[in-house]
Every structure is written in C-alpha cells, then in structure tokens.
Design an enzyme around this catalytic site. Structure first.
Site, mmCIF file in Angstrom:
data_model
loop_
_atom_site.group_PDB
_atom_site.id
_atom_site.type_symbol
_atom_site.label_atom_id
_atom_site.label_comp_id
_atom_site.label_asym_id
_atom_site.label_seq_id
_atom_site.Cartn_x
_atom_site.Cartn_y
_atom_site.Cartn_z
ATOM 1 N N CYS A 87 0.779 -1.247 0.000
ATOM 2 C CA CYS A 87 0.000 0.000 0.000
ATOM 3 C C CYS A 87 0.808 1.293 0.000
ATOM 4 O O CYS A 87 0.753 2.077 -0.946
ATOM 5 C CB CYS A 87 -0.938 0.009 1.200
ATOM 6 S SG CYS A 87 -2.077 -1.374 1.278
ATOM 7 N N HIS A 147 -2.995 6.527 4.199
ATOM 8 C CA HIS A 147 -1.916 5.583 4.484
ATOM 9 C C HIS A 147 -0.526 6.121 4.127
ATOM 10 O O HIS A 147 0.344 5.380 3.669
ATOM 11 C CB HIS A 147 -2.145 4.240 3.774
ATOM 12 C CG HIS A 147 -1.493 3.088 4.510
ATOM 13 N ND1 HIS A 147 -1.476 1.809 4.005
ATOM 14 C CD2 HIS A 147 -0.836 3.044 5.704
ATOM 15 C CE1 HIS A 147 -0.839 1.021 4.853
ATOM 16 N NE2 HIS A 147 -0.443 1.755 5.888
#
Length: 573
Positions: A96, A152
């Site tokens: 990610c 994130h």
C-alpha cells in the site's frame, strides 16, 4: 530444471474467457442519478485544463476484473476500459504505502526513504514533508483538489495530513485498513481506535455507513457543489477491496453459487466498488464535467490470494516482487483521448502519473527536480512509444536477507542476499527473497483447502538468490534464464548499483506509545507537535472522551471473538 505440478486448469481457456456486461442502465444501489450518463458526448475539446478523477482500488488482483477473464462482474470498469485505453504493461508496487507515495511524489521509494514495508499507525513517520506533492502542483495550476478514501501516508503530525499536503478537502481514513461500517482499526491487541476523518476532524457522525457507498456519495457532492468551468482534481482511494471482507448482503447474494466463502465476499466487494465507479461517472455527466474529463483507474498492488483475490495467471501475490505483486490493472477513459478503444503495451509505472497529470493540467514541472516518472500522455492518447524503458521495482536493505545470497553470486558488485528487483527493456531481475512465488488459480472451489492452493508450485527455488526473466516472452515468469544469460544478469545488477547510489537512508522508526488512540479520545490521529522528536517518554494520561469507554469495549469484544474463532478453527483442523 524447475519441476512444475501441472493442474487441470487450461491457461488458454482461462485467458480467452472474458466477461463483459454492458447493462449500465440497471439502477444502482449506491446512489440515484436522474440523468442518462450514456448519452453521446460532444466532440472532445482541449481548450481548458481537464478535470482529473484518479480512482485507486486497494488489493484488487490482476485477474479480478471482467476484461481479464474474471468470474467477478465489473460491467462499469469493463466498459470504461473498452472505450478508453487499457494499460497492459502497467506497474505498481507490491504493498500500500509504496504505491501511494510514488503516485503522490512521482519518485521511487528509495528516494523518499519509504523503501521498507508500510507506514504503521504507531510510527512517527509520514511522506517526507520536503516533497512537493501531486495535488500541490495541481493547486499551483489553479485546480480545486479533493481526496476521498484511504491515505496511508502517515499522520503522526498535523503537517502530514492530506489537507496539509495539497488537498482542499478530505474524507477518509488515515491508517491502512478499517472496518467498512464502524471505521474501527486495531493495531494489535487492545490498541484500537476510530479512523474516519472529515478534514482534520474525527467524523464520528459517519459511523455505520458502508465506506464504498460513503465515498462515492461524497464525490457526487463535491461535483455538485463545484463549477465545471473550473478545473478539479479528485483522488478517490477506495478502501475496497482490502480486508476485512465486508459487503452489503445484496451483493453477496449475486455470488451465492460461488463455493469459496472468501472469494464470494471478495467478489461482492469488487462488484459494489464497480457500481460506485458507475455513479461517479454518472455524476460527471450530470453536472457537466465529463466532456472535459480524464478518468484514471489503477490498483495499488496485487491481490491477496488468501483473502479472496486472484492474480492468475501471474506468479505471486500482494507483497511480492513477482508479476502478481507488481503488475497492476490500469486504464484511462476520456473523451480527450485521440486514439480510443485500444490496448496499450507501452511501459507505464505509477510514478508516471505525477508528471503526466501535471502536464495535462498545464502545470509547471521545471522547478521539480529528481522525478522518476515520465509524461506518458502521448503514449496513452496517441499510441506513441513510451519514454520509459526501465522500472526500479525496489531495493529494500532491511528486508530479511536471503540465506543463500552473497556478493560472490553478484559478480562482486551486488550482494544478492538483498531484496531488489528491476526491469530493463524486456528483462526483469530479482535478487534476495522476492516473496511467495507460486501460481494460484482463482479459488472458486468449495472449502478450497490450504494444501491445494499451490496447484502450480516451483520446487527448486529455495536455494536461489538471483532470477532473470524475459518478461515480454514469458510474462508468467516460468523460465528462469539467470544461468543461461549471466551477461544480462550482470548488466541489470549494475543498474541496481547505480540506483542504490542515489538512495536515501530508510526511514522506519520504532513505534511510539503516544500514538495509542486512548491518548487521542479514542480515535487515530496526530499525536506529535511540530517540535516533537520521535522518542517519547511517559507521563501522558488518556484524554477524557465520551467515546473512550465505547472503544475499549469494542477492543475487548474483538479480542474475545478472535480467540473464540482461533479455538473453533483449531478444533476443525
């Protein structure tokens, strides 16, 4: 020679099968839009900077889209891709944070210090503050910028938040994964907190709304309140289809005949996300943006095969540097594309979106030094050759060193124990431990046992630390040519040496106890001031909050059910 356990699956039949659904007019469960989005568009004009919608999905596997022969229904994505340009030589990162950081900065992760793992919720770490981000460059070009979805990229300081990194508005989560309804995230036993934010505030009032629905509806509201005469950039980073596997029941019902439970839930989440994209497209039409818009669709990494995803027929999975971890689903849909309805094999990497989109926006790149991305719009729109000829997948000096790697195996110029991967032209080199290396067909069988997952397994790779593939001729990485072509191995190792000389130190600090949500009213959020260092010494007390007690109960319940589930599974085994 490698020994393969062949399966009964026919690769040719799986690749030749394609599912395309054209029923866009079926009412959506995500939102109601009165206008017909499929009316013929006006002839494209490029007299004004285009509206840019960048859609990023989370953990969607290479196989998990209709036009790649999937058993999952994605009619909206199939049609958008068919009418635009499919990118079939498109690369992302295996996890990610690296993909998101490279999208936002246009730089390889070795140039931002984020080359190891992801940013954990309790780490005092974020996207380096000296980096000028993509939304900041678009703001300079006169764009209104908005982010909806998963960030994130760190949040330990307020300076790290999306609204401080170039976005005018933000609705979404700061951590890597949350519950799709409650927005709770547990980073270990008893370390749980709420994670849904509106701007820089905690969005307690949005709890209970399924995130895929919520995010699509927010995009529609943004478009409704903005003028199509002014350029807009919307970054839609869906939480879907990352775990936990949660979907409204009506979507799961569509896949009731699918025997594998995880695959059934995952498929439902993909189809729900597809309908959310349909509603975003409808909103672009309804509010007058579509004719001057560019829609980019991208996955962030390969699918997690143990959680319903499939990268078949590619090798590997999320978290690996095999093609199943780094080859992404990507396409561009726009009335402004000159050569539509085609498949492009131009080499494209996620870092390329930064210079490509800034150039489309007529922004200024002359003052941005050190970009690793290229402007690939001529390759996408006109079918010209890609300016990119190589991709550094990564160099991670902190990852577990391969047991059998050595400087000697790297011709004395590279320690092959170090995890690294690079593609130059047709050739791809991997060193160290590239990660789980099997080929995993779609898990559609009832109660698909773990011992059967590896239906095609390479049995001789355990003592290796160097692999070489001709990716153009062998996209499934079945034939290692490292011993036959040591000249190519040496050439690519020299390229790794070149890149490694430009790398900055890895930034992967220890977790800070001050980050615990109990010190932030029960929610994940910034905990350090601008002057705070990374070390923390005790003396803090949890903040009083009406939500604190509730969150602790949630943590205890989750812990209880986890232990119960583990015992039940142990009894079953």
């Amino acid at each position: 020679m490698a020994v393969y356990a062949l399966t009964g699956f026919s690769l040719v039949s799986l690749l030749s099968f394609g599912y395309l659904s054209w029923d866009w007019m079926k009412p959506s469960l995500v939102a109601d839009v009165a206008t017909d989005p499929m009316e013929k568009s006006l002839p494209p004009t490029f007299t004004r900077p285009p509206h840019i919608i960048f859609i990023l999905t989370d953990d969607q596997g290479y196989h998990d889209i209709g036009y790649h022969g999937s058993d999952i229904q994605t009619p909206t994505l199939d049609r958008l891709a068919a009418e635009g340009v499919k990118l079939e030589n498109y690369y992302i990162q295996p996890i990610c944070t690296p993909s998101r950081s490279q999208l936002i900065t246009g730089r390889y992760q070795i140039h931002t210090g984020l080359q190891h793992s992801i940013i954990r919720p309790r780490q005092p770490n974020c996207l380096p503050l000296d980096q000028v981000t993509l939304p900041q460059k678009l703001q300079e070009a006169g764009y209104s910028t908005h982010m909806v979805g998963k960030w994130h990229l760190g949040f330990y300081k307020k300076e790290c938040l999306p609204t401080r990194r170039g976005f005018d508005t933000f609705l979404g989560s700061l951590t890597g994964n949350v519950d799709y309804y409650t927005y709770d995230n547990c980073d270990g036993p008893g370390v749980c907190g709420y994670d849904l934010h509106e701007g820089e505030d905690v969005a307690w009032d949005q709890s209970g709304k399924y995130s895929t629905f919520l995010y699509a509806q927010r995009v529609s509201k943004i478009l409704a309140s903005h003028s199509p005469k002014e350029p807009i950039f919307i970054y839609v980073a869906f939480q879907a289809v990352h775990t936990p596997l949660q979907s409204p029941k009506e979507y799961i019902y569509r896949y009731r005949s699918m025997g594998n439970v995880a695959r059934r839930k995952y498929a439902a989440m993909v189809t729900c996300m597809d309908e959310a994209v349909k509603n975003i497209t409808w909103a672009l039409k309804k509010y007058g943006y579509y004719d001057n818009s560019v829609i980019v669709f991208s996955t962030d990494n390969g699918g997690q095969t143990f959680s319903g995803g499939s990268n078949w027929p590619l090798r590997g999975r999320k978290g690996t540097y095999w093609e199943g971890g780094v080859r992404g689903i990507g396409f561009v849909h726009s009335p402004l594309i000159k050569r539509k309805r085609r498949t492009s094999w131009a080499l494209v990497h996620i870092t390329d979106w930064y210079p490509t989109l800034v150039s489309l926006a007529r922004g200024n790149l002359s003052n941005v030094q050190g970009l690793d991305g290229y402007d690939v719009w001529p390759a996408i729109s006109e079918g010209k050759e890609s300016p990119r000829t190589e991709i550094l997948h990564n160099i991670d000096p902190l990852y577990n060193h391969a047991k059998y790697g050595s400087l000697e195996d790297g011709f004395g110029i590279w320690n092959t124990a170090v995890q690294a991967s690079i593609r130059v032209g047709e050739w791809k080199l991997l060193t160290g431990d590239p990660g789980y290396s099997d080929w995993i067909p779609p898990q559609t069988l009832t109660n698909f046992p773990g011992s059967w997952w590896n239906l095609e397994r390479l049995t001789d790779g355990l003592r290796k630390s160097v692999w070489l593939f001709n990716i153009t001729a062998d996209p499934y990485e079945r034939y290692d040519l490292s011993e036959q072509r040591p000249d190519v191995v040496r050439t690519l190792l020299m390229r790794l040496v070149h890149y490694n000389r430009t790398a900055i130190p890895v930034r992967y600090p220890a977790e800070n106890p001050r980050a615990h949500p109990d010190f932030n009213g029960g929610a994940w959020g910034p905990w350090a001031s601008e002057d705070d260092g990374e070390e923390w010494e005790g003396g803090w007390e949890p903040l009083k909050s009406r939500n604190k007690k509730k969150k602790c109960k949630i943590c205890k319940l989750r812990s209880f059910f986890r232990k119960l589930n583990t015992r039940l599974m142990s009894n079953r085994i």
